[in-house]
Design an enzyme around this catalytic site. Structure first.
Site, PDB file in Angstrom:
ATOM      1  N   THR A 151      15.564  54.361  71.660  1.00 50.61           N
ATOM      2  CA  THR A 151      16.448  55.367  72.277  1.00 50.61           C
ATOM      3  C   THR A 151      17.864  54.816  72.458  1.00 50.61           C
ATOM      4  O   THR A 151      18.727  55.489  73.007  1.00 50.61           O
ATOM      5  CB  THR A 151      15.918  55.778  73.670  1.00 50.61           C
ATOM      6  OG1 THR A 151      15.924  54.603  74.506  1.00 50.61           O
ATOM      7  CG2 THR A 151      14.517  56.349  73.617  1.00 50.61           C
TER       8      THR A 151
ATOM      9  N   HIS B 282      30.150  35.786  63.419  1.00 51.86           N
ATOM     10  CA  HIS B 282      30.880  36.364  62.278  1.00 51.86           C
ATOM     11  C   HIS B 282      31.856  35.375  61.631  1.00 51.86           C
ATOM     12  O   HIS B 282      31.880  35.216  60.413  1.00 51.86           O
ATOM     13  CB  HIS B 282      31.679  37.595  62.719  1.00 51.86           C
ATOM     14  CG  HIS B 282      30.886  38.580  63.525  1.00 51.86           C
ATOM     15  ND1 HIS B 282      29.586  38.899  63.223  1.00 51.86           N
ATOM     16  CD2 HIS B 282      31.202  39.321  64.619  1.00 51.86           C
ATOM     17  CE1 HIS B 282      29.144  39.789  64.093  1.00 51.86           C
ATOM     18  NE2 HIS B 282      30.105  40.055  64.953  1.00 51.86           N
TER      19      HIS B 282
ATOM     20  N   ASP C 109      23.518  39.532  61.181  1.00 55.70           N
ATOM     21  CA  ASP C 109      24.928  39.387  61.501  1.00 55.70           C
ATOM     22  C   ASP C 109      25.574  40.471  60.649  1.00 55.70           C
ATOM     23  O   ASP C 109      25.701  40.309  59.429  1.00 55.70           O
ATOM     24  CB  ASP C 109      25.453  38.007  61.097  1.00 55.70           C
ATOM     25  CG  ASP C 109      26.910  37.839  61.510  1.00 55.70           C
ATOM     26  OD1 ASP C 109      27.663  38.822  61.414  1.00 55.70           O
ATOM     27  OD2 ASP C 109      27.289  36.731  61.912  1.00 55.70           O
ATOM     28  N   HIS C 110      25.924  41.599  61.251  1.00 59.26           N
ATOM     29  CA  HIS C 110      26.268  42.754  60.424  1.00 59.26           C
ATOM     30  C   HIS C 110      27.505  42.499  59.551  1.00 59.26           C
ATOM     31  O   HIS C 110      27.736  43.206  58.587  1.00 59.26           O
ATOM     32  CB  HIS C 110      26.420  44.024  61.266  1.00 59.26           C
ATOM     33  CG  HIS C 110      27.645  44.050  62.109  1.00 59.26           C
ATOM     34  ND1 HIS C 110      27.700  43.483  63.354  1.00 59.26           N
ATOM     35  CD2 HIS C 110      28.874  44.551  61.874  1.00 59.26           C
ATOM     36  CE1 HIS C 110      28.913  43.645  63.840  1.00 59.26           C
ATOM     37  NE2 HIS C 110      29.647  44.296  62.981  1.00 59.26           N
TER      38      HIS C 110
ATOM     39  N   VAL D  18       8.150  46.903  77.322  1.00 62.46           N
ATOM     40  CA  VAL D  18       7.826  45.710  76.513  1.00 62.46           C
ATOM     41  C   VAL D  18       7.102  44.627  77.297  1.00 62.46           C
ATOM     42  O   VAL D  18       6.484  43.746  76.707  1.00 62.46           O
ATOM     43  CB  VAL D  18       9.082  45.100  75.848  1.00 62.46           C
ATOM     44  CG1 VAL D  18       9.654  46.012  74.788  1.00 62.46           C
ATOM     45  CG2 VAL D  18      10.121  44.716  76.851  1.00 62.46           C
TER      46      VAL D  18
ATOM     47  N   ASP E 159      21.657  52.760  71.760  1.00 61.70           N
ATOM     48  CA  ASP E 159      22.902  53.065  71.047  1.00 61.70           C
ATOM     49  C   ASP E 159      22.847  52.600  69.593  1.00 61.70           C
ATOM     50  O   ASP E 159      23.220  53.339  68.671  1.00 61.70           O
ATOM     51  CB  ASP E 159      24.045  52.346  71.802  1.00 61.70           C
ATOM     52  CG  ASP E 159      25.368  52.520  71.129  1.00 61.70           C
ATOM     53  OD1 ASP E 159      25.851  53.664  71.100  1.00 61.70           O
ATOM     54  OD2 ASP E 159      25.918  51.527  70.617  1.00 61.70           O
ATOM     55  N   LEU E 160      22.378  51.401  69.375  1.00 67.55           N
ATOM     56  CA  LEU E 160      22.347  50.858  68.015  1.00 67.55           C
ATOM     57  C   LEU E 160      21.432  51.699  67.120  1.00 67.55           C
ATOM     58  O   LEU E 160      21.792  52.049  65.997  1.00 67.55           O
ATOM     59  CB  LEU E 160      21.856  49.404  68.036  1.00 67.55           C
ATOM     60  CG  LEU E 160      21.825  48.749  66.663  1.00 67.55           C
ATOM     61  CD1 LEU E 160      23.212  48.339  66.219  1.00 67.55           C
ATOM     62  CD2 LEU E 160      20.911  47.535  66.650  1.00 67.55           C
ATOM     63  N   ALA E 161      20.253  52.011  67.643  1.00 68.73           N
ATOM     64  CA  ALA E 161      19.297  52.791  66.861  1.00 68.73           C
ATOM     65  C   ALA E 161      19.923  54.133  66.471  1.00 68.73           C
ATOM     66  O   ALA E 161      19.863  54.548  65.313  1.00 68.73           O
ATOM     67  CB  ALA E 161      18.019  53.004  67.664  1.00 68.73           C
ATOM     68  N   LYS E 162      20.568  54.775  67.449  1.00 63.75           N
ATOM     69  CA  LYS E 162      21.088  56.117  67.186  1.00 63.75           C
ATOM     70  C   LYS E 162      22.319  56.086  66.277  1.00 63.75           C
ATOM     71  O   LYS E 162      22.450  56.906  65.382  1.00 63.75           O
ATOM     72  CB  LYS E 162      21.417  56.813  68.506  1.00 63.75           C
ATOM     73  CG  LYS E 162      20.132  57.202  69.263  1.00 63.75           C
ATOM     74  CD  LYS E 162      20.370  58.234  70.318  1.00 63.75           C
ATOM     75  CE  LYS E 162      20.829  57.564  71.573  1.00 63.75           C
ATOM     76  NZ  LYS E 162      20.714  58.357  72.787  1.00 63.75           N
TER      77      LYS E 162
HETATM   78  P1  NAD Z   1      21.086  49.903  74.542  1.00 64.13           P
HETATM   79  O1  NAD Z   1      21.181  49.444  75.937  1.00 64.13           O
HETATM   80  O2  NAD Z   1      21.802  51.141  74.139  1.00 64.13           O
HETATM   81  O3  NAD Z   1      19.551  50.122  74.176  1.00 64.13           O
HETATM   82  C1  NAD Z   1      18.544  49.276  74.634  1.00 64.13           C
HETATM   83  C2  NAD Z   1      17.198  49.879  74.340  1.00 64.13           C
HETATM   84  O4  NAD Z   1      16.199  49.039  74.897  1.00 64.13           O
HETATM   85  C3  NAD Z   1      16.974  51.274  74.929  1.00 64.13           C
HETATM   86  O5  NAD Z   1      16.237  52.023  73.984  1.00 64.13           O
HETATM   87  C4  NAD Z   1      16.112  50.989  76.166  1.00 64.13           C
HETATM   88  O6  NAD Z   1      15.285  52.056  76.545  1.00 64.13           O
HETATM   89  C5  NAD Z   1      15.276  49.838  75.673  1.00 64.13           C
HETATM   90  N1  NAD Z   1      14.713  49.036  76.762  1.00 64.13           N
HETATM   91  C6  NAD Z   1      15.372  48.342  77.724  1.00 64.13           C
HETATM   92  N2  NAD Z   1      14.493  47.727  78.533  1.00 64.13           N
HETATM   93  C7  NAD Z   1      13.250  48.014  78.077  1.00 64.13           C
HETATM   94  C8  NAD Z   1      11.927  47.666  78.456  1.00 64.13           C
HETATM   95  N3  NAD Z   1      11.680  46.881  79.516  1.00 64.13           N
HETATM   96  N4  NAD Z   1      10.912  48.144  77.729  1.00 64.13           N
HETATM   97  C9  NAD Z   1      11.116  48.937  76.669  1.00 64.13           C
HETATM   98  N5  NAD Z   1      12.338  49.306  76.243  1.00 64.13           N
HETATM   99  C10 NAD Z   1      13.383  48.861  76.944  1.00 64.13           C
HETATM  100  O7  NAD Z   1      21.498  48.664  73.633  1.00 64.13           O
HETATM  101  P2  NAD Z   1      22.093  48.681  72.143  1.00 64.13           P
HETATM  102  O8  NAD Z   1      23.561  48.837  72.211  1.00 64.13           O
HETATM  103  O9  NAD Z   1      21.332  49.641  71.318  1.00 64.13           O
HETATM  104  O10 NAD Z   1      21.839  47.181  71.676  1.00 64.13           O
HETATM  105  C11 NAD Z   1      20.559  46.709  71.296  1.00 64.13           C
HETATM  106  C12 NAD Z   1      20.714  45.321  70.681  1.00 64.13           C
HETATM  107  O11 NAD Z   1      21.563  45.402  69.541  1.00 64.13           O
HETATM  108  C13 NAD Z   1      21.366  44.285  71.589  1.00 64.13           C
HETATM  109  O12 NAD Z   1      20.830  43.031  71.278  1.00 64.13           O
HETATM  110  C14 NAD Z   1      22.824  44.321  71.163  1.00 64.13           C
HETATM  111  O13 NAD Z   1      23.485  43.109  71.458  1.00 64.13           O
HETATM  112  C15 NAD Z   1      22.658  44.521  69.685  1.00 64.13           C
HETATM  113  N6  NAD Z   1      23.823  45.113  69.027  1.00 64.13           N
HETATM  114  C16 NAD Z   1      24.220  46.380  69.326  1.00 64.13           C
HETATM  115  C17 NAD Z   1      25.300  46.936  68.674  1.00 64.13           C
HETATM  116  C18 NAD Z   1      25.732  48.346  68.935  1.00 64.13           C
HETATM  117  O14 NAD Z   1      26.607  48.818  68.214  1.00 64.13           O
HETATM  118  N7  NAD Z   1      25.178  49.036  69.909  1.00 64.13           N
HETATM  119  C19 NAD Z   1      26.003  46.189  67.716  1.00 64.13           C
HETATM  120  C20 NAD Z   1      25.575  44.888  67.435  1.00 64.13           C
HETATM  121  C21 NAD Z   1      24.479  44.368  68.092  1.00 64.13           C
END
Ligand code: NAD
Length: 500
Positions: free
Chosen positions: A15, A241, A178-179, A87, A17-20
């Site tokens: 759910t 990077h 490392d994107h 988790v 930010d990265l996934a979406k």
């Molecule tokens: P986010 O906070 O938006 O999402 C975190 C996710 O983890 C959510 O789906 C949340 O529900 C889940 N979560 C948190 N605690 C949980 C638990 N105890 N059990 C189950 N699920 C749980 O974070 P994000 O921005 O998507 O980042 C995720 C990873 O990707 C991080 O390591 C971040 O450093 C890395 N990252 C993100 C981006 C980006 O653009 N958002 C870019 C580079 C790297």
């Protein structure tokens, strides 16, 4: 290669930010190319209580700018399943296993599992351990783990994390993202070097004066102040990077373009990066923090006034440094790097500055320097390559002028080129780890960064500052000036070819 891959993706943090923003659109693009087609399923897991239907609505929302028809989007989203999951709770992994086996049977997936950890690294150890203990690592097919940055906070924490993960997955099953390595022009570095004899034969300390890497961001920390204040530019950008780009520029030619050969060369290059003594750190690295300023007439506040940032924060938002690589090829060639937030514009570029001709025949003063030849690799947002050369100015006098031979990817090429995440997921599906970081690379990078961090952490005096909207503090220019150099930025036209 466009053969269909049968695979079960499990996305932890489904759910988030990265996934979406990145993962679902990338999966859709792979779907449109037929790389995943019918025999795939995606389990999204996170804490929220969502139904499959709601999850699929979200999936369609995330790809709305890409879809060709509603039916197509619905068909794609029908492969997505949601499992609410904490988790830390082992019971949840049992349900996850049941669902995984059901979906593998339904979609004829032969045990190929890609576990994507798109959540805080604090959970990586727990998740991998539970995947193993609750039997989520399949006996048939492949098991691959993609993990996001940051990989540790320093060498020690990275090593602990690595040991936890390695208890379950072998190094060749771990794909550390490392994107930057998914970016078109970063991947192009090896082609520019190894497909051009003219370039590679000059790629050494006999012809190159210095190499400059600038990774400039125009934005400040925005809403990420809480995270950033504990990280800083050195950990956030240099450890990963920038050192990855350094390794691609500095490595020796690999025997073959295989992931093993390329990563071996990168590892050797990173091992040769000199880890500085405290005195060398003070001499070769500067840090600073953004102050008030303006960009495009918009007034900008200082870092210490940002949301979730301590008022007396000593976290650096800018780093400039000199990296030395102790190899035959690079002895005596400084690699200058700089990165920062709130700089005058967003852009990443590499400038390779060649040594001057031995004698200036075009001036009465033979010692007067002609402009250097500079090869620039534009990484983002401009993607392209340019070479600055000196030519004769049209006219009866024998005067020189400086031109840039520039190739820039067209807007059409940019629009059609795959996203970094799409390429990286594609590579992982093919078991190709070229564009992922090996543990030995991570370890060497942390050792280098930790030596700098240690000196900075002991120094509690205020950091130098730079106005928001500038290209950094005076100390950054002074770092190069003491070696007789200056920063290049956008050497695109002779008029712009001035010190910036
Ligand atoms: P986010 O906070 O938006 O999402 C975190 C996710 O983890 C959510 O789906 C949340 O529900 C889940 N979560 C948190 N605690 C949980 C638990 N105890 N059990 C189950 N699920 C749980 O974070 P994000 O921005 O998507 O980042 C995720 C990873 O990707 C991080 O390591 C971040 O450093 C890395 N990252 C993100 C981006 C980006 O653009 N958002 C870019 C580079 C790297």
């Amino acid at each position: 290669m466009t053969t269909e891959q049968n695979v079960l993706f499990t996305i932890f943090g489904g759910t988030g930010d990265l996934a979406k923003r990145k993962l679902y659109p990338s999966l859709y693009r792979l779907y449109k190319k037929g790389i995943i087609k019918e025999q795939f399923a995606v389990i999204g897991t996170a804490r929220r209580e969502w139904t499959d239907d709601h999850y699929r609505e979200i999936i369609i929302e995330t790809i709305k700018d890409l879809i060709v028809s509603e039916e197509d989007a619905i068909e794609f989203a029908s492969h997505f399943y949601y499992q609410s999951h904490n988790v830390n709770d082992s019971e949840h992994y049992v349900s996850l296993k049941v669902l995984a086996e059901k979906l593998e049977a339904r979609y004829h997936i032969k045990g190929n599992r890609l576990h994507y950890l798109a959540m805080s690294p604090d959970f990586f150890g727990t998740i991998t351990q539970q995947l193993n203990e609750q039997g989520l690592v399949s006996d048939t097919g492949f098991n691959r783990l993609i993990i996001e940055k940051p990989f540790g906070h320093d060498y020690e924490t990275a090593n602990i994390l690595n040991e936890q993960i390695r208890e379950v997955f072998d190094e060749n099953q771990i794909f550390r993202i490392d994107h930057y390595l998914g970016k078109e022009m970063v991947q192009n570095i090896s082609t520019v070097r190894f497909a051009n004899n003219m370039i590679e034969s000059m790629w050494n300390n006999r012809y190159i004066d210095n190499i400059q890497i600038t990774l400039s961001e125009a934005l400040g920390v925005e809403e990420r102040g809480g995270y950033y204040d504990k990280s800083g530019a050195l950990r956030d950008m240099v450890q990963n990077h920038i050192l990855q780009v350094v390794s691609l520029l500095a490595m020796e030619p690999p025997a073959k373009l295989s992931d093993i050969d390329i990563r071996n060369e990168k590892i050797k290059a990173l091992r040769a990066v000199r880890v500085f003594t405290p005195e060398e750190v003070k001499e070769n690295f500067v840090r600073a923090q953004y102050d008030v300023g303006s960009n495009d007439d918009i007034l900008l506040n200082k870092y210490q006034n940002e949301l979730n940032v301590a008022e007396d924060s000593l976290t650096e938002t800018f780093v400039a440094g000199k990296i030395l690589i102790d190899t035959f090829r690079w002895k005596g060639v400084p690699f200058y790097i700089r990165t920062g937030k709130r700089l005058s514009e967003k852009g990443t570029q590499i400038n390779i500055v060649f040594k001057n001709v031995p004698l200036n025949l075009f001036s009465e003063d033979a010692e007067e320097k002609l402009p250097s030849n500079v090869l620039t690799i534009f990484i983002q947002p401009t993607e392209g390559i340019s070479l600055q050369i000196n030519t004769k100015k049209t006219g009866i006098d024998l005067e020189t002028e400086t031109f840039d031979l520039m190739h820039q990817h067209s807007a059409e090429t940019l629009a059609n080129s795959p996203e970094a995440y799409e390429k990286l997921i594609f590579d992982c599906l093919n078991g190709d780890a070229t564009n992922f970081t090996h543990w030995d690379e991570v370890a060497s990078s942390w050792r280098f960064v930790d030596a700098i961090r240690k000196v900075w952490d002991q120094d509690k005096t205020n950091l130098p500052s730079y106005p928001s909207g500038s290209m950094g503090p005076a100390e950054s220019d002074a770092l190069l000036a003491k070696d007789g150099f200056y920063w290049y930025w956008n050497p695109i036209s002779p008029d712009e070819n001035e010190k910036k």
